[in-house]
Design an enzyme around this catalytic site. Structure first.
Site, mmCIF file in Angstrom:
data_model
loop_
_atom_site.group_PDB
_atom_site.id
_atom_site.type_symbol
_atom_site.label_atom_id
_atom_site.label_comp_id
_atom_site.label_asym_id
_atom_site.label_seq_id
_atom_site.Cartn_x
_atom_site.Cartn_y
_atom_site.Cartn_z
ATOM 1 N N ASN A 178 -2.336 1.682 -0.335
ATOM 2 C CA ASN A 178 -3.347 0.649 -0.128
ATOM 3 C C ASN A 178 -3.083 0.058 1.251
ATOM 4 O O ASN A 178 -2.155 -0.737 1.421
ATOM 5 C CB ASN A 178 -3.212 -0.429 -1.228
ATOM 6 C CG ASN A 178 -4.135 -1.607 -0.979
ATOM 7 O OD1 ASN A 178 -4.985 -1.577 -0.087
ATOM 8 N ND2 ASN A 178 -3.965 -2.664 -1.768
ATOM 9 N N TRP A 179 -3.885 0.477 2.225
ATOM 10 C CA TRP A 179 -3.633 0.052 3.606
ATOM 11 C C TRP A 179 -3.996 -1.411 3.825
ATOM 12 O O TRP A 179 -3.706 -1.968 4.865
ATOM 13 C CB TRP A 179 -4.428 0.928 4.580
ATOM 14 C CG TRP A 179 -3.995 2.374 4.624
ATOM 15 C CD1 TRP A 179 -3.024 2.977 3.861
ATOM 16 C CD2 TRP A 179 -4.525 3.410 5.471
ATOM 17 N NE1 TRP A 179 -2.921 4.308 4.182
ATOM 18 C CE2 TRP A 179 -3.830 4.610 5.167
ATOM 19 C CE3 TRP A 179 -5.512 3.444 6.451
ATOM 20 C CZ2 TRP A 179 -4.100 5.815 5.823
ATOM 21 C CZ3 TRP A 179 -5.786 4.650 7.096
ATOM 22 C CH2 TRP A 179 -5.087 5.818 6.783
ATOM 23 N N LYS A 180 -4.690 -2.009 2.874
ATOM 24 C CA LYS A 180 -5.176 -3.391 3.017
ATOM 25 C C LYS A 180 -5.953 -3.507 4.331
ATOM 26 O O LYS A 180 -6.617 -2.541 4.716
ATOM 27 C CB LYS A 180 -4.013 -4.382 2.899
ATOM 28 C CG LYS A 180 -3.228 -4.145 1.588
ATOM 29 C CD LYS A 180 -2.267 -5.240 1.248
ATOM 30 C CE LYS A 180 -1.554 -4.897 -0.064
ATOM 31 N NZ LYS A 180 -0.613 -5.927 -0.490
ATOM 32 N N HIS B 64 -7.468 -6.049 -7.410
ATOM 33 C CA HIS B 64 -6.194 -6.326 -6.736
ATOM 34 C C HIS B 64 -5.951 -7.834 -6.743
ATOM 35 O O HIS B 64 -6.884 -8.625 -6.602
ATOM 36 C CB HIS B 64 -6.228 -5.790 -5.299
ATOM 37 C CG HIS B 64 -4.869 -5.803 -4.666
ATOM 38 N ND1 HIS B 64 -4.306 -6.951 -4.160
ATOM 39 C CD2 HIS B 64 -3.945 -4.824 -4.505
ATOM 40 C CE1 HIS B 64 -3.081 -6.660 -3.705
ATOM 41 N NE2 HIS B 64 -2.851 -5.378 -3.904
ATOM 42 N N GLU C 39 -4.867 -9.790 -4.604
ATOM 43 C CA GLU C 39 -5.342 -10.512 -3.408
ATOM 44 C C GLU C 39 -6.825 -10.836 -3.549
ATOM 45 O O GLU C 39 -7.285 -11.887 -3.103
ATOM 46 C CB GLU C 39 -5.049 -9.677 -2.153
ATOM 47 C CG GLU C 39 -3.569 -9.732 -1.792
ATOM 48 C CD GLU C 39 -3.029 -8.513 -1.081
ATOM 49 O OE1 GLU C 39 -3.814 -7.706 -0.554
ATOM 50 O OE2 GLU C 39 -1.787 -8.355 -1.062
ATOM 51 N N GLU D 117 1.023 -4.655 -10.872
ATOM 52 C CA GLU D 117 1.514 -5.230 -9.621
ATOM 53 C C GLU D 117 1.862 -6.702 -9.851
ATOM 54 O O GLU D 117 0.986 -7.566 -9.769
ATOM 55 C CB GLU D 117 0.441 -5.137 -8.532
ATOM 56 C CG GLU D 117 0.041 -3.731 -8.177
ATOM 57 C CD GLU D 117 -0.455 -3.628 -6.734
ATOM 58 O OE1 GLU D 117 0.050 -2.767 -6.021
ATOM 59 O OE2 GLU D 117 -1.311 -4.426 -6.327
ATOM 60 N N GLY E 142 4.505 -7.625 -1.206
ATOM 61 C CA GLY E 142 4.746 -8.018 0.182
ATOM 62 C C GLY E 142 5.927 -8.958 0.365
ATOM 63 O O GLY E 142 6.091 -9.561 1.421
ATOM 64 N N SER F 285 6.390 -4.017 -3.289
ATOM 65 C CA SER F 285 7.593 -3.748 -2.492
ATOM 66 C C SER F 285 8.279 -2.431 -2.841
ATOM 67 O O SER F 285 9.514 -2.346 -2.846
ATOM 68 C CB SER F 285 8.574 -4.925 -2.592
ATOM 69 O OG SER F 285 7.982 -6.112 -2.108
ATOM 70 N N GLY G 42 1.803 -0.810 -0.564
ATOM 71 C CA GLY G 42 1.185 -1.580 0.519
ATOM 72 C C GLY G 42 1.909 -1.293 1.833
ATOM 73 O O GLY G 42 1.667 -0.280 2.491
ATOM 74 N N GLY G 43 2.833 -2.163 2.194
ATOM 75 C CA GLY G 43 3.521 -2.071 3.496
ATOM 76 C C GLY G 43 4.061 -0.688 3.822
ATOM 77 O O GLY G 43 3.873 -0.184 4.937
#
Ligand code: 13P
Length: 253
Positions: free
Chosen positions: A9-11, A95, A97, A167, A173, A212, A233-234
């Site tokens: 998930n590149w966000k 998600h 977010e 999640e 993150g 993470s 993510g990251g």
């Protein structure tokens, strides 16, 4: 054997140049093992171009959000049929977010899940509790509410081709990962909830862990019986980091 799905998930990250380098690295190092599927979910403007970059490779394409509506006067929104049109097979819905920042309720998430199915997309439904909810013992109740809202809207058959991502919000993150035991406990709970509706669907569905995940903790998480990969993510923004997670999955096949 359910196999593994490692999804990036590149966000809201990327550019034409950065995406070219990232995708070249991922495609170049993608595992040959068919039991480890890779998926990238770029921001909307780049979906088409990333689709061209992965052409001929086993890497699959997804989006990060979809409108609950099918077409019409919804400025700034994107319909599921459009995502199919540009080559997406998957879409992330719910998600944390989007729930927290964009105010998506479980009812909106259920509508989006339904819209994704109608368009022929495989929804990746995200569920997870906040730290406050975990500390007050509400983790399973939160997961139940988020999952049941969708189950009641589409029925268990709607989960036939879906994916679930657990999640925990406190692990996203933050560099703090849920322990393999904490994650497995919730994944088992999710599978049992599905099992109460249909054992076949529950057995088949992939339940990903997100929060993470890195190359050095992925194997510990993925080696659990109910953890079928990760939503990353990251660590999905650097091909070496993403591939290290894919390799962890491959090592368990
Ligand atoms: P991080 O891997 O950066 O914690 O993000 C997880 C996530 O939100 C994936 O959807």
């Amino acid at each position: 054997m359910r196999g593994y799905l490692v999804a990036g998930n590149w966000k809201m990250n990327g550019s034409f140049d950065a995406n070219r380098a990232l995708v070249a690295g991922i495609v170049g190092g993608a595992p040959a093992d068919v039991d480890v599927q890779l998926l990238v979910c770029p921001p909307f403007p780049y979906i088409s171009s990333v689709g061209k970059l992965i052409e001929g490779s086993p890497v699959q394409l997804g989006a990060q959000n979809v409108s609950e509506h099918s077409s019409g006067a919804f400025t700034g929104e994107t319909a599921g049929s459009m995502l199919r049109d540009v080559g997406c097979d998957f879409v992330i819905v719910g998600h944390s977010e989007r729930r927290a920042i964009m105010g998506e309720t479980s009812s909106i998430v259920a509508d989006k899940f339904k819209a994704a199915l109608s368009a022929g997309l495989k929804p990746i439904l995200c569920v997870g509790e906040t730290l406050e909810q975990r500390e007050s013992g509400q983790t399973k109740a939160v997961i139940d509410e988020q999952l049941t809202a969708v189950l009641d809207a589409v029925g268990i058959d709607g989960f036939e081709d879906a994916v679930i991502a657990y999640e925990p919000v406190w692990a996203i993150g933050t560099g703090v990962t849920a322990s393999p035991e904490q994650a497995q406990e919730v994944h088992r709970h999710i599978r049992e909830l599905l099992e109460s509706r249909d054992a076949g669907v529950a057995e088949k569905i992939k339940i990903l862990y997100g929060g993470s995940v890195k190359g050095d903790n992925a194997a510990g998480l993925f080696s659990n019986p109910d953890i079928d990969g990760g939503l990353i993510g990251g660590a999905s923004l650097k091909s070496d980091d993403f591939l290290a997670i894919a390799e962890a999955a491959t090592s368990l096949c």
